[in-house]
Motif scaffolding. Structure first.
Motif, mmCIF file in Angstrom:
data_model
loop_
_atom_site.group_PDB
_atom_site.id
_atom_site.type_symbol
_atom_site.label_atom_id
_atom_site.label_comp_id
_atom_site.label_asym_id
_atom_site.label_seq_id
_atom_site.Cartn_x
_atom_site.Cartn_y
_atom_site.Cartn_z
ATOM 1 N N ARG A 56 -34.618 -90.544 60.040
ATOM 2 C CA ARG A 56 -35.369 -90.316 61.267
ATOM 3 C C ARG A 56 -34.636 -89.363 62.214
ATOM 4 N NH1 ARG A 56 -36.935 -96.123 63.514
ATOM 5 N NH2 ARG A 56 -37.419 -94.804 65.318
ATOM 6 N N SER A 57 -33.639 -88.646 61.722
ATOM 7 C CA SER A 57 -32.909 -87.689 62.552
ATOM 8 C C SER A 57 -33.696 -86.380 62.674
ATOM 9 C CB SER A 57 -31.539 -87.393 61.941
ATOM 10 O OG SER A 57 -30.781 -88.576 61.829
ATOM 11 N N ALA A 58 -33.628 -85.778 63.856
ATOM 12 C CA ALA A 58 -34.325 -84.507 64.073
ATOM 13 C C ALA A 58 -33.667 -83.385 63.277
ATOM 14 C CB ALA A 58 -34.346 -84.168 65.556
ATOM 15 N N LEU A 59 -32.342 -83.391 63.198
ATOM 16 C CA LEU A 59 -31.614 -82.419 62.378
ATOM 17 C C LEU A 59 -30.448 -83.125 61.719
ATOM 18 C CD1 LEU A 59 -30.951 -79.594 61.322
ATOM 19 C CD2 LEU A 59 -29.657 -79.182 63.431
ATOM 20 N N THR A 60 -30.405 -83.074 60.401
ATOM 21 C CA THR A 60 -29.311 -83.652 59.623
ATOM 22 C C THR A 60 -28.508 -82.513 59.014
ATOM 23 O OG1 THR A 60 -30.626 -85.602 59.095
ATOM 24 C CG2 THR A 60 -28.706 -85.178 57.721
ATOM 25 N N VAL A 61 -27.192 -82.553 59.197
ATOM 26 C CA VAL A 61 -26.321 -81.482 58.728
ATOM 27 C C VAL A 61 -25.253 -82.067 57.812
ATOM 28 C CG1 VAL A 61 -24.771 -79.612 59.392
ATOM 29 C CG2 VAL A 61 -26.694 -80.235 60.885
ATOM 30 N N PHE A 62 -25.288 -81.683 56.546
ATOM 31 C CA PHE A 62 -24.222 -82.037 55.616
ATOM 32 C C PHE A 62 -23.119 -80.988 55.720
ATOM 33 C CE2 PHE A 62 -27.369 -84.704 53.504
ATOM 34 C CZ PHE A 62 -26.613 -85.753 52.996
ATOM 35 N N LEU A 63 -21.885 -81.441 55.892
ATOM 36 C CA LEU A 63 -20.708 -80.577 55.876
ATOM 37 C C LEU A 63 -19.967 -80.828 54.572
ATOM 38 C CD1 LEU A 63 -19.397 -81.259 59.506
ATOM 39 C CD2 LEU A 63 -20.984 -79.473 58.764
ATOM 40 N N VAL A 64 -19.838 -79.785 53.739
ATOM 41 C CA VAL A 64 -19.260 -79.968 52.405
ATOM 42 C C VAL A 64 -18.226 -78.874 52.163
ATOM 43 C CG1 VAL A 64 -19.739 -80.298 49.959
ATOM 44 C CG2 VAL A 64 -21.516 -80.842 51.653
ATOM 45 N N SER A 65 -17.006 -79.287 51.833
ATOM 46 C CA SER A 65 -15.916 -78.332 51.682
ATOM 47 C C SER A 65 -15.058 -78.681 50.474
ATOM 48 C CB SER A 65 -15.049 -78.347 52.948
ATOM 49 O OG SER A 65 -13.918 -77.520 52.811
ATOM 50 N N GLY A 66 -14.571 -77.645 49.794
ATOM 51 C CA GLY A 66 -13.578 -77.832 48.755
ATOM 52 C C GLY A 66 -14.110 -77.750 47.343
ATOM 53 N N ALA A 67 -13.263 -77.276 46.429
ATOM 54 C CA ALA A 67 -13.649 -77.123 45.031
ATOM 55 C C ALA A 67 -13.970 -78.463 44.380
ATOM 56 C CB ALA A 67 -12.523 -76.419 44.263
ATOM 57 N N GLY A 68 -13.414 -79.545 44.904
ATOM 58 C CA GLY A 68 -13.689 -80.860 44.346
ATOM 59 C C GLY A 68 -15.135 -81.294 44.514
ATOM 60 N N LYS A 69 -15.895 -80.594 45.359
ATOM 61 C CA LYS A 69 -17.311 -80.917 45.563
ATOM 62 C C LYS A 69 -18.230 -79.977 44.784
ATOM 63 C CE LYS A 69 -15.919 -83.897 48.652
ATOM 64 N NZ LYS A 69 -16.114 -83.711 50.089
ATOM 65 N N ALA A 70 -17.667 -79.017 44.055
ATOM 66 C CA ALA A 70 -18.505 -78.003 43.404
ATOM 67 C C ALA A 70 -19.429 -78.599 42.343
ATOM 68 C CB ALA A 70 -17.628 -76.913 42.796
ATOM 69 N N GLU A 71 -18.917 -79.513 41.517
ATOM 70 C CA GLU A 71 -19.747 -80.073 40.449
ATOM 71 C C GLU A 71 -20.881 -80.918 41.001
ATOM 72 O OE1 GLU A 71 -17.640 -82.025 37.338
ATOM 73 O OE2 GLU A 71 -16.419 -80.270 36.853
ATOM 74 N N ILE A 72 -20.612 -81.711 42.026
ATOM 75 C CA ILE A 72 -21.677 -82.551 42.578
ATOM 76 C C ILE A 72 -22.699 -81.692 43.300
ATOM 77 C CG2 ILE A 72 -20.667 -83.114 44.836
ATOM 78 C CD1 ILE A 72 -22.369 -85.589 42.438
ATOM 79 N N MET A 73 -22.280 -80.595 43.925
ATOM 80 C CA MET A 73 -23.237 -79.695 44.564
ATOM 81 C C MET A 73 -24.123 -79.029 43.516
ATOM 82 S SD MET A 73 -23.108 -80.023 47.749
ATOM 83 C CE MET A 73 -24.488 -78.897 47.786
ATOM 84 N N GLN A 74 -23.563 -78.714 42.368
ATOM 85 C CA GLN A 74 -24.357 -78.144 41.283
ATOM 86 C C GLN A 74 -25.465 -79.105 40.873
ATOM 87 O OE1 GLN A 74 -22.392 -77.755 37.429
ATOM 88 N NE2 GLN A 74 -23.242 -75.699 37.211
ATOM 89 N N ARG A 75 -25.134 -80.389 40.810
ATOM 90 C CA ARG A 75 -26.155 -81.376 40.464
ATOM 91 C C ARG A 75 -27.212 -81.484 41.565
ATOM 92 N NH1 ARG A 75 -25.567 -87.693 38.417
ATOM 93 N NH2 ARG A 75 -27.699 -88.299 38.962
ATOM 94 N N PHE A 76 -26.798 -81.391 42.808
ATOM 95 C CA PHE A 76 -27.738 -81.530 43.911
ATOM 96 C C PHE A 76 -28.779 -80.417 43.929
ATOM 97 C CE2 PHE A 76 -25.360 -84.954 45.417
ATOM 98 C CZ PHE A 76 -26.018 -85.522 46.487
ATOM 99 N N PHE A 77 -28.389 -79.254 43.478
ATOM 100 C CA PHE A 77 -29.307 -78.124 43.549
ATOM 101 C C PHE A 77 -29.997 -77.849 42.216
ATOM 102 C CE2 PHE A 77 -27.139 -77.628 47.475
ATOM 103 C CZ PHE A 77 -27.991 -76.914 48.287
ATOM 104 N N LYS A 78 -29.891 -78.792 41.295
ATOM 105 C CA LYS A 78 -30.573 -78.641 40.018
ATOM 106 C C LYS A 78 -32.071 -78.875 40.191
ATOM 107 C CE LYS A 78 -30.573 -80.387 35.249
ATOM 108 N NZ LYS A 78 -29.964 -81.357 34.313
ATOM 109 N N THR A 79 -32.882 -78.062 39.516
ATOM 110 C CA THR A 79 -34.341 -78.195 39.565
ATOM 111 C C THR A 79 -34.883 -78.352 38.157
ATOM 112 O OG1 THR A 79 -34.394 -76.762 41.512
ATOM 113 C CG2 THR A 79 -36.487 -77.127 40.362
#
Length: 247
Positions: free
Chosen positions: A187-210
């Motif tokens: 229910r937030s008007a704007l939600t902002v994910f802050l993501v940093s570092g190579a250790g998050k690269a694999e999980i970000m790849q999964r998040f943007f999979k279509t």
């Protein structure tokens, strides 16, 4: 669709997040007289908090009109080294003129269920129950396992649960946590994910999979009902994303 922005490094990401903080705070205050901000813990937002505690943000942000909340907290006193609230106080809140009564901490008690009940009652007293936006700006982080706040993949929590606050238990009681649930976070008007570092690269790849891989991970439960979703990434976290997602 989410808005994705990629920055050279954590410093550039944090300065952009600080500018966004100021912009959205001013917009919310001009709209309805206050700005309700949700803060997160973890390592990534530490630099953001340090930047906000210094000029120009320490003077330009209308701090007296802000109300502050947390997405999750360790079941521990605020002076614990693991406390998200303690970290935010040390790096930011102790250095800016925000009234103490507008800092809505998850107040520790020696009974975790009482802690949960007290924070949920506080939130219900402050927010309408009609589905309208709660937080004007919500900052969240992302774990390498796909968790956000303290919504962990193996915690047994369900995104459809109508509770706003929930306890999260571990084998070691010192690791137990309190988390906000998607029923409120979405229910937030704007939600902002802050993501940093190579250790998050694999999980970000999964998040943007279509199409998205199933089952959805907890951070994928965050889909604002009537708000916007931003992903602010540094180049290391975005290194495995397809080219079209980076443009």
């Amino acid at each position: 669709m989410p808005t994705t922005k990629i920055f050279q490094d954590l410093s550039a990401l944090s300065h952009a997040a600080a500018a966004l903080f100021l912009e959205k705070a001013r917009e919310a205050i001009a709209s309805h007289g206050s700005c309700r901000v949700l803060l997160s813990g973890g390592d990534t937002p530490r630099l953001l908090y340090e930047i906000l505690a210094r000029p120009p943000y320490s003077t330009d942000v209308p701090w007296s009109k802000l109300e502050v909340f947390w997405s999750d907290e360790r079941w521990a006193p605020a002076d614990s080294l693991y406390s998200n609230q303690g970290m935010a106080a040390k790096l930011l809140l102790n250095h800016v003129p925000i009234p103490a009564g507008q800092i809505h901490a998850i107040a520790y008690s020696d009974n975790i269920h009482q802690t949960v009940d007290d924070y949920e009652a506080l939130l219900h007293n402050l927010f309408p129950k009609d589905g309208s936006p709660t937080f004007d700006l919500a900052f969240l982080g992302l774990g390498s396992d796909g968790h956000t706040a303290s919504l962990f993949p193996d915690a047994g929590l369900l995104p459809t649960d109508e509770h706003w606050v929930y306890p999260v238990f571990f084998d070691d009681p010192d690791l137990n946590r309190i988390t906000l649930m998607p029923s409120l976070l979405n229910r937030s008007a704007l939600t902002v994910f802050l993501v940093s570092g190579a250790g998050k690269a694999e999980i970000m790849q999964r998040f943007f999979k279509t199409p998205p891989a199933l089952p959805l991970l907890p951070a994928q439960w965050i889909q604002p009902l009537n708000g916007k979703l931003y992903w602010l990434l540094d180049e290391a976290a975005a290194s495995l994303l397809p080219k079209e997602k980076k443009d």
